[in-house]
Design a protein around this motif. Structure first.
Motif, PDB file in Angstrom:
ATOM      1  N   ILE A 122       2.754  -1.730  -5.955  1.00 53.21           N
ATOM      2  CA  ILE A 122       3.155  -3.102  -5.990  1.00 53.21           C
ATOM      3  C   ILE A 122       2.912  -3.145  -7.712  1.00 53.21           C
ATOM      4  N   SER A 123       4.156  -3.465  -8.179  1.00 54.25           N
ATOM      5  CA  SER A 123       4.062  -3.466  -9.950  1.00 54.25           C
ATOM      6  C   SER A 123       4.151  -5.005 -10.454  1.00 54.25           C
ATOM      7  N   LEU A 124       3.044  -5.353 -11.083  1.00 58.10           N
ATOM      8  CA  LEU A 124       3.238  -6.773 -11.390  1.00 58.10           C
ATOM      9  C   LEU A 124       3.325  -6.614 -13.280  1.00 58.10           C
TER      10      LEU A 124
ATOM     11  N   LEU B 176       5.080 -10.133 -14.619  1.00 55.87           N
ATOM     12  CA  LEU B 176       5.908 -11.124 -13.847  1.00 55.87           C
ATOM     13  C   LEU B 176       7.219 -12.041 -14.425  1.00 55.87           C
TER      14      LEU B 176
ATOM     15  N   CYS C 287       7.840 -13.606  -3.829  1.00 60.15           N
ATOM     16  CA  CYS C 287       7.435 -12.939  -4.840  1.00 60.15           C
ATOM     17  C   CYS C 287       6.123 -13.408  -5.234  1.00 60.15           C
ATOM     18  N   ARG C 288       6.131 -14.678  -5.414  1.00 61.37           N
ATOM     19  CA  ARG C 288       4.843 -15.496  -5.766  1.00 61.37           C
ATOM     20  C   ARG C 288       3.788 -15.312  -4.556  1.00 61.37           C
TER      21      ARG C 288
ATOM     22  N   THR D 140       6.642 -18.811 -12.163  1.00 62.58           N
ATOM     23  CA  THR D 140       5.348 -18.644 -11.711  1.00 62.58           C
ATOM     24  C   THR D 140       4.840 -20.017 -11.158  1.00 62.58           C
TER      25      THR D 140
ATOM     26  N   ALA E 280      13.032  -5.138  -5.907  1.00 61.93           N
ATOM     27  CA  ALA E 280      12.762  -6.242  -6.580  1.00 61.93           C
ATOM     28  C   ALA E 280      13.176  -7.469  -5.679  1.00 61.93           C
TER      29      ALA E 280
ATOM     30  N   THR F 108       2.401 -11.710  -4.746  1.00 58.80           N
ATOM     31  CA  THR F 108       1.527 -11.308  -6.153  1.00 58.80           C
ATOM     32  C   THR F 108       0.277 -11.936  -5.998  1.00 58.80           C
TER      33      THR F 108
ATOM     34  N   PHE G 241       8.287  -7.930 -11.269  1.00 57.19           N
ATOM     35  CA  PHE G 241       7.775  -7.851  -9.861  1.00 57.19           C
ATOM     36  C   PHE G 241       8.645  -6.673  -9.206  1.00 57.19           C
ATOM     37  N   GLU G 242       7.911  -5.549  -8.689  1.00 55.57           N
ATOM     38  CA  GLU G 242       8.694  -4.554  -8.004  1.00 55.57           C
ATOM     39  C   GLU G 242       7.880  -4.002  -6.916  1.00 55.57           C
TER      40      GLU G 242
END
Length: 281
Positions: free
Chosen positions: A3-5, A143, A27-28, A148, A20, A31, A9-10
């Motif tokens: 998980i890439s933040l 992000l 996504c939120r 957000t 993605a 995350t 975001f991916e």
């Protein structure tokens, strides 16, 4: 999975495919959960991230629907080779069952914390390697591919501050290793990106002087002076003024006192836990 933040975001699957998600609320949701791997995040925190202070009637039920869609999305993506339930219900809310190494934020924090320890113990060479790995995890603004909410705005700001701290440690490390000339391009970039960060300016001034470029070091001080006067109506700090005075006194590069970070005295607060004020409710 990964998980890439630290950037867009991916989610990357075990077999190397990258997704993605294009649903901002999912996504939120993912995350906030990923910032606390294997720990339950309160329903109230997730609701505040998705709807702020104006949560609609039935927000809890709508949140359950979003959790259902997140589970379906992860299943459809087949993010892991082994079957496992990634999103679990656990009082007072939900948790995501991933390891720290599967979240880039956790890896970044661990590497920076280790580098700070290395530097405090007098091992800048090892610290340099850790910081190089840590900063390579950043792919852009945190992000950056979805808007957000209240909770993640604070978390994103915290992560950007931690990145600045990592850059401070990197500058300190490189200069302790005597790489003044080699590090000049990066110091110029840091000063350009953070024009009000006096410590970065001080390191640039020091590196220029220690590279035998006294006139450029004095010019760098004047650039800082103009920026602070124009933007804040302030003069450089007493420490920077002393640095300028040392250079003007024709002190040799080897006599210049370094502007050291107070590594041993800075509190380390890299926990990804959402603040208690965000969990209430």
């Amino acid at each position: 999975m990964q998980i890439s933040l630290l950037g867009p975001f991916e989610i990357t699957t075990d077999d190397g495919r990258t997704f993605a998600p294009n649903a901002p609320k999912l996504c939120r949701l993912l995350t906030v959960l990923a910032l606390q791997p294997r720990e339950a995040v309160a329903t109230g925190t997730l609701i505040r991230e998705l709807w702020g202070e104006d949560a609609p009637a039935g927000a809890t039920r709508t949140l359950q629907t979003h959790i259902y869609h997140a589970r379906r999305m992860l299943t459809d993506m087949q993010v892991t080779a082994a079957e496992r339930q990634l999103l679990a219900t656990q009082a007072p809310g939900y948790r995501i069952d991933v390891e720290d190494d599967e979240v880039d934020v956790c890896r970044f924090e661990r590497l920076v914390q280790r580098a700070q320890g290395d530097l405090a113990e007098g091992d800048p060479q090892r610290a340099a390697g850790d910081l190089k790995q840590a900063l390579s995890l950043w792919r852009g603004p945190v992000l950056s591919n979805f808007p957000t909410g209240d909770v993640l705005i604070g978390q994103a700001a915290r992560l950007e501050e931690l990145k600045i701290h990592a850059l401070e440690l990197r500058a300190e490390t490189e200069l302790r290793l005597g790489r003044h000339r080699e590090f000049l391009p990066e110091l110029r970039s840091l000063v350009n990106s953070h024009p009000l960060h006096e410590w970065f300016h001080g390191q640039l001034i020091t590196a220029l002087h220690r590279s035998g470029r006294r006139a450029e070091a004095l010019q760098a001080y004047q650039n800082l002076y103009r920026i602070l006067k124009r933007e804040l109506g302030l003069a450089p700090s007493a420490e920077l003024q002393r640095l300028q005075a040392q250079i003007l006194s024709a002190a040799g590069p080897e006599q210049l006192l370094p502007l050291r970070l107070r590594i041993d005295h800075r509190p380390w607060a890299l926990s990804t836990a959402v603040p208690a004020t965000a969990i209430a409710g």
